[in-house]
Design a protein around this motif. Structure first.
Motif, short mmCIF file in Angstrom:
data_model
loop_
_atom_site.label_atom_id
_atom_site.label_comp_id
_atom_site.label_asym_id
_atom_site.label_seq_id
_atom_site.Cartn_x
_atom_site.Cartn_y
_atom_site.Cartn_z
N GLU A 158 0.83 -1.21 0.00
CA GLU A 158 0.00 0.00 0.00
C GLU A 158 0.87 1.26 0.00
O GLU A 158 0.53 2.26 -0.64
CB GLU A 158 -0.95 0.02 1.19
N GLU A 159 2.01 1.20 0.69
CA GLU A 159 2.92 2.36 0.70
C GLU A 159 3.44 2.66 -0.70
O GLU A 159 3.49 3.82 -1.13
CB GLU A 159 4.10 2.10 1.65
N VAL A 160 3.82 1.60 -1.40
CA VAL A 160 4.34 1.79 -2.76
C VAL A 160 3.24 2.34 -3.67
O VAL A 160 3.46 3.27 -4.45
CB VAL A 160 4.90 0.47 -3.35
N VAL A 161 2.05 1.78 -3.53
CA VAL A 161 0.93 2.23 -4.37
C VAL A 161 0.57 3.68 -4.06
O VAL A 161 0.25 4.46 -4.97
CB VAL A 161 -0.28 1.29 -4.18
N THR A 162 0.66 4.06 -2.80
CA THR A 162 0.39 5.46 -2.42
C THR A 162 1.40 6.41 -3.06
O THR A 162 1.05 7.49 -3.54
CB THR A 162 0.41 5.61 -0.89
N LEU A 163 2.66 5.99 -3.09
CA LEU A 163 3.69 6.77 -3.78
C LEU A 163 3.34 6.90 -5.25
O LEU A 163 3.53 7.96 -5.87
CB LEU A 163 5.05 6.07 -3.69
N PHE A 164 2.80 5.82 -5.81
CA PHE A 164 2.41 5.80 -7.21
C PHE A 164 1.31 6.83 -7.48
O PHE A 164 1.37 7.57 -8.47
CB PHE A 164 1.97 4.39 -7.61
N TYR A 165 0.32 6.89 -6.60
CA TYR A 165 -0.76 7.87 -6.80
C TYR A 165 -0.18 9.29 -6.82
O TYR A 165 -0.54 10.12 -7.65
CB TYR A 165 -1.79 7.81 -5.66
N ARG A 166 0.72 9.53 -5.89
CA ARG A 166 1.30 10.87 -5.77
C ARG A 166 2.10 11.24 -7.01
O ARG A 166 1.94 12.32 -7.58
CB ARG A 166 2.19 10.95 -4.53
N ASP A 167 2.97 10.32 -7.43
CA ASP A 167 3.76 10.56 -8.63
C ASP A 167 2.88 10.73 -9.85
O ASP A 167 3.10 11.60 -10.69
CB ASP A 167 4.71 9.37 -8.88
N SER A 168 1.86 9.88 -9.93
CA SER A 168 0.98 9.89 -11.10
C SER A 168 0.25 11.22 -11.22
O SER A 168 0.11 11.75 -12.33
CB SER A 168 -0.03 8.75 -11.01
N ALA A 169 -0.22 11.74 -10.09
CA ALA A 169 -0.93 13.02 -10.13
C ALA A 169 -0.05 14.08 -10.78
O ALA A 169 -0.49 14.86 -11.63
CB ALA A 169 -1.34 13.43 -8.72
N ARG A 170 1.24 14.04 -10.39
CA ARG A 170 2.19 15.01 -10.93
C ARG A 170 2.42 14.80 -12.42
O ARG A 170 2.37 15.75 -13.21
CB ARG A 170 3.51 14.89 -10.16
#
Lengths: 152, 195
Positions: free
Chosen positions: A45-57
């Motif tokens: 979940e931590e990795v996926v959360t990082l993914f959401y953040r990066d993706s938004a950018r």
């Protein structure tokens, strides 16, 4: 283990399986799961959360870049390359495929193609994000399987 | 834990401690994943986000009077290929052109399976070229090959030191290692045991 909890875990397993069967996730997601353990119980979940953040950018930057005329295909390709890399790192299979289509149109310097496939990329990303958020929320509610199974 | 243990006289084996990897990647997701992959495989890990920070770290390591007994000694560098600023390829070249750093094996990681790129990396002295996303099996394979070459290096150093000890005058001291108890007269012949 309580019956309700067992049912929840079965449900979660079914949801998880469908994410793979329907092609939303690939082997890389399993690799992330294999890296999760008691010392790192929320790793995936931590990795996926990082993914959401990066993706938004990335998606924001791509949106902006697609507004410019003429299109800077080299910058678009570079941005999409990075986004594709992130998607690949979490096993986001459908998103990755759409990223590839976008890059093909970039290489062909096809403006309409780029704009169209970018919509597909965003759609696949949004769908995956919703599904994963629901999946992790259910997992959290059900609690860890080991605790549930251990006799008190 | 898979390590090579040495029963020997003067050397505290640096590889009975964990191998230390310096990982370089501009993507924070990939940094998190590679760090975890390496820790799960019993490596000590330092992660940086750029080639210039990697060189900074390696330069600092040199300043700290690094020797084979130094806890911070980097045994392996794993770097992403596509990074803004200094690419992984440029970092590889800088390392292989450095007299102090060139012995450190460097592995390139890339999402792109481009033969010419792979060739140039290997030609510049890269140990390996891994396709992203990097897997546990890749890391395990890497560890085996690094342990083999470290083992060979230790045996080489060991035999060199034994020769020197046999040649030296009693008053000179070559051994810097203070954590290993002084050798007993009936020291068994050094052997390598793979656990």
């Amino acid at each position: 283990m309580e019956r309700n909890q067992m049912q929840m875990h079965r449900q979660i397993a079914t949801i998880r399986k469908s994410l793979f069967d329907q092609g939303y996730l690939d082997e890389q997601f399993v690799q992330l799961e294999e890296l999760q353990d008691n010392s790192n119980p929320n790793f995936v979940e931590e990795v996926v959360t990082l993914f959401y953040r990066d993706s938004a950018r990335f998606l924001y930057n791509l949106d902006q870049a697609l507004e410019k005329r003429p299109l800077d295909f080299s910058r678009l390709d570079s941005l999409m390359h990075q986004f594709k890399g992130s998607s690949s790192s979490i096993g986001a299979k459908k998103v990755k495929i759409e990223c590839t289509h976008f890059r093909d149109y970039c290489n062909a310097r096809n403006t309409e193609g780029c704009k169209r496939t970018f919509q597909h990329v965003k759609k696949e990303y949004t769908t995956l994000k919703k599904k994963l958020e629901a999946y992790f929320q259910m997992s959290r509610q059900a609690g860890p399987i080991e605790t549930a199974c251990r006799p008190r | 834990m898979e390590t090579i243990n040495l029963c020997c006289d003067h050397i505290t084996s640096p590889i009975s401690k964990e191998l230390h990897v310096l990982a370089v990647d501009d993507s924070n997701i990939d940094r998190k994943v590679i760090e975890r992959l390496l820790k799960v495989s019993s490596f000590k890990v330092t992660v940086v986000d750029s080639g210039s920070r990697a060189l900074q770290y390696l330069g600092l390591e040199e300043d700290n009077n690094s020797s084979q007994f130094d806890d911070l000694k980097v045994n392996l560098i794993m770097t992403d290929y596509s990074m803004p600023g200094m690419t992984g390829f440029e970092l590889l070249k800088k390392i292989k052109n450095s007299s102090t750093l060139k012995e450190i094996p460097v592995v390139i990681m890339s999402s792109e399976n481009i033969l010419t790129r792979i060739d140039s990396c290997l030609e510049e002295g890269a140990e390996d070229y891994l396709l992203k996303p990097v897997k546990l099996s890749d890391v395990r394979r890497l560890k085996d090959s690094i342990l083999k070459s470290e083992g060979a290096e230790i045996r080489r150093i060991q035999s060199h030191k034994r020769k020197r000890n046999n040649d030296r005058l009693p008053s000179s001291v070559a051994c810097h290692d203070l954590s290993v108890p002084p050798p007993s007269p009936q020291q068994p012949t050094p052997k390598l045991a793979r656990l």
